[in-house]
Design a protein around this motif. Structure first.
Motif, PDB file in Angstrom:
ATOM      1  N   UNK A 193       0.818  -1.206   0.000  1.00  0.00           N
ATOM      2  CA  UNK A 193       0.000   0.000   0.000  1.00  0.00           C
ATOM      3  C   UNK A 193       0.852   1.256   0.000  1.00  0.00           C
ATOM      4  N   UNK A 194       0.449   2.262  -0.759  1.00  0.00           N
ATOM      5  CA  UNK A 194       1.114   3.563  -0.630  1.00  0.00           C
ATOM      6  C   UNK A 194       0.792   4.176   0.726  1.00  0.00           C
ATOM      7  N   UNK A 195       1.685   5.003   1.212  1.00  0.00           N
ATOM      8  CA  UNK A 195       1.512   5.584   2.543  1.00  0.00           C
ATOM      9  C   UNK A 195       0.244   6.418   2.654  1.00  0.00           C
ATOM     10  N   UNK A 196      -0.185   6.990   1.531  1.00  0.00           N
ATOM     11  CA  UNK A 196      -1.353   7.866   1.557  1.00  0.00           C
ATOM     12  C   UNK A 196      -2.627   7.172   1.077  1.00  0.00           C
ATOM     13  N   UNK A 197      -2.652   5.836   1.134  1.00  0.00           N
ATOM     14  CA  UNK A 197      -3.836   5.099   0.680  1.00  0.00           C
ATOM     15  C   UNK A 197      -5.049   5.494   1.503  1.00  0.00           C
ATOM     16  N   UNK A 198      -6.181   5.653   0.835  1.00  0.00           N
ATOM     17  CA  UNK A 198      -7.426   6.021   1.508  1.00  0.00           C
ATOM     18  C   UNK A 198      -7.900   4.859   2.389  1.00  0.00           C
ATOM     19  N   UNK A 199      -8.693   5.146   3.439  1.00  0.00           N
ATOM     20  CA  UNK A 199      -9.166   4.075   4.330  1.00  0.00           C
ATOM     21  C   UNK A 199      -9.859   2.930   3.598  1.00  0.00           C
TER      22      UNK A 199
ATOM     23  N   UNK B 112     -16.946  -7.865  13.166  1.00  0.00           N
ATOM     24  CA  UNK B 112     -16.010  -6.753  13.084  1.00  0.00           C
ATOM     25  C   UNK B 112     -16.726  -5.522  12.562  1.00  0.00           C
ATOM     26  N   UNK B 113     -16.298  -4.369  13.039  1.00  0.00           N
ATOM     27  CA  UNK B 113     -16.872  -3.111  12.565  1.00  0.00           C
ATOM     28  C   UNK B 113     -15.740  -2.152  12.231  1.00  0.00           C
ATOM     29  N   UNK B 114     -15.803  -1.559  11.042  1.00  0.00           N
ATOM     30  CA  UNK B 114     -14.801  -0.587  10.611  1.00  0.00           C
ATOM     31  C   UNK B 114     -15.504   0.726  10.321  1.00  0.00           C
ATOM     32  N   UNK B 115     -14.992   1.792  10.899  1.00  0.00           N
ATOM     33  CA  UNK B 115     -15.544   3.124  10.662  1.00  0.00           C
ATOM     34  C   UNK B 115     -14.750   3.796   9.557  1.00  0.00           C
ATOM     35  N   UNK B 116     -15.455   4.122   8.475  1.00  0.00           N
ATOM     36  CA  UNK B 116     -14.848   4.783   7.310  1.00  0.00           C
ATOM     37  C   UNK B 116     -15.416   6.190   7.194  1.00  0.00           C
ATOM     38  N   UNK B 117     -14.788   7.051   6.398  1.00  0.00           N
ATOM     39  CA  UNK B 117     -15.285   8.432   6.269  1.00  0.00           C
ATOM     40  C   UNK B 117     -16.758   8.520   5.877  1.00  0.00           C
TER      41      UNK B 117
END
Length: 283
Positions: free
Chosen positions: A61-67, A139-144
Motif C-alpha cells: 500500500x502507498x503511505x497515503x492510501x485512503x481508508x 467486526x466493525x470498521x468506521x470509514x469516512x
C-alpha cells in the motif's frame, strides 16, 4: 551477591497482562491463552509473526492510501491471499481459539480470526473494533462515509438486513420481539478487550465442558477469575469442575465464595446442598 529470578507461571503472566484496562494488550493476552495447552509456547514469537504479516501488507500500500483502499487490501490479503477462514470441518476444536494454531492452519472461529484481523487493521490505521454479536463475533470498521460490518468467518460485508436476519433466532429464543424488541444498533456496540478475552475463554470453557475435561475447565476458570474477579458465577463453575475432578477442598472454597457473594442468584439452595454433600464426603 546472588540474584534469583523466578519465571512466572502461565497464569501469573496472564494476570499481569489483564490487570488494568489501560493499554490492555489484546493480541498478547489472546495469544497467551494457548499456554495451558502449549506450555513451551513463545508468545512473543506469535506477536512477531503477526508483525511480519503486517509488514508484508504495508508493502502493498502507498503511505497515503485512503481508508477504503486499506480495508480492501487487508481483506484481499487476509481472506484471499493468506486464506484465513472459519474451520467449518471442526468448529469445536480447541485449537480454533489458540492464535498460534490459527496462524499455522489459517483456520479458526470468528473471534480468534477477528483478533488477528483487528491487529492488522489497526496497524494500517483503520478504526476497527470487535462486536460481541449474539452467537457470532463480528467486526466493525468506521470509514469516512459510514461503517462496515464484516463477518470474520468469511470476510463478507453484511447489510443491515442480513444482520437483522441473523439476529432473529436469538431474539425469538430470548423473547426480544414485539414490545421487547430493541434497535439493531444496540447489538453492534464495540466490545472491550476484556470482553473479547472473556468470550474467548468462555468458548474454550464450553468445548472442555462438553467433553467433561474438568482439568482443562479448571485451567480456563482460573483465567476467567483472574480476568473477571467479581464474576461470581465463574467461582461456582470452577467449584463444580473441582468437585467433578475430586478436588473437594477447592470445590468447597469456590462454592462457598459463590454463596457468600452471589446474593440474588436463583441456584443458591442447590449450591448450598452441593456444598453440604461435599462436606459430608470429606468428613
Amino acid at each position: 551477591m546472588t540474584f534469583s529470578f523466578q519465571v512466572p507461571t502461565a497464569l501469573e503472566y496472564f494476570e499481569s497482562l489483564v490487570r488494568s484496562d489501560d493499554q490492555f494488550p489484546l493480541l498478547e493476552a489472546a495469544a497467551s491463552l494457548a499456554q495451558d495447552e502449549y506450555p513451551d509456547l513463545d508468545v512473543q514469537q506469535v506477536l512477531g509473526d503477526v508483525d511480519q504479516l503486517l509488514a508484508r501488507l504495508k508493502r502493498r500500500l502507498p503511505a497515503d492510501a485512503a481508508p477504503l483502499a486499506r480495508l480492501r487490501a487487508l481483506n484481499q490479503f487476509f481472506f484471499n491471499d493468506l486464506n484465513f477462514g472459519g474451520n467449518v470441518n471442526d468448529y469445536y476444536d480447541p485449537d480454533n481459539s489458540y492464535l498460534n494454531a490459527v496462524l499455522r492452519t489459517r483456520r479458526g472461529i470468528p473471534i480468534s480470526l477477528a483478533v488477528l484481523w483487528m491487529e492488522l487493521a489497526q496497524g494500517l490505521g483503520l478504526q476497527a473494533r470487535g462486536i460481541g454479536f449474539p452467537g457470532h463475533f463480528m467486526l466493525k470498521v468506521t470509514l469516512p462515509k459510514g461503517q462496515v460490518v464484516i463477518d470474520p468467518f468469511t470476510g463478507k460485508s453484511l447489510s443491515r438486513e442480513e444482520l437483522s436476519e441473523r439476529l432473529e433466532p436469538y431474539k425469538r429464543g430470548n423473547g426480544l420481539v414485539g414490545d421487547f424488541d430493541v434497535p439493531l444498533g444496540l447489538y453492534l456496540q464495540p466490545a472491550s478487550s476484556r470482553e473479547i478475552i472473556a468470550r474467548m475463554l468462555r468458548n474454550l470453557k464450553e468445548v472442555h465442558h462438553a467433553q467433561e475435561d474438568w482439568q482443562r475447565v479448571i485451567a480456563v476458570q482460573d483465567r476467567l477469575i483472574a480476568l473477571l474477579p467479581s464474576a461470581w458465577g465463574e467461582y461456582r463453575d470452577r467449584g463444580v469442575a473441582h468437585a467433578e475432578q475430586g478436588n473437594t477442598a477447592q470445590a468447597v472454597r469456590d462454592l462457598e465464595t459463590y454463596l457468600a457473594k452471589a446474593e440474588d442468584a436463583l441456584d443458591l439452595d442447590a449450591i448450598a446442598e452441593r456444598v453440604a454433600t461435599l462436606r459430608r464426603m470429606a468428613s
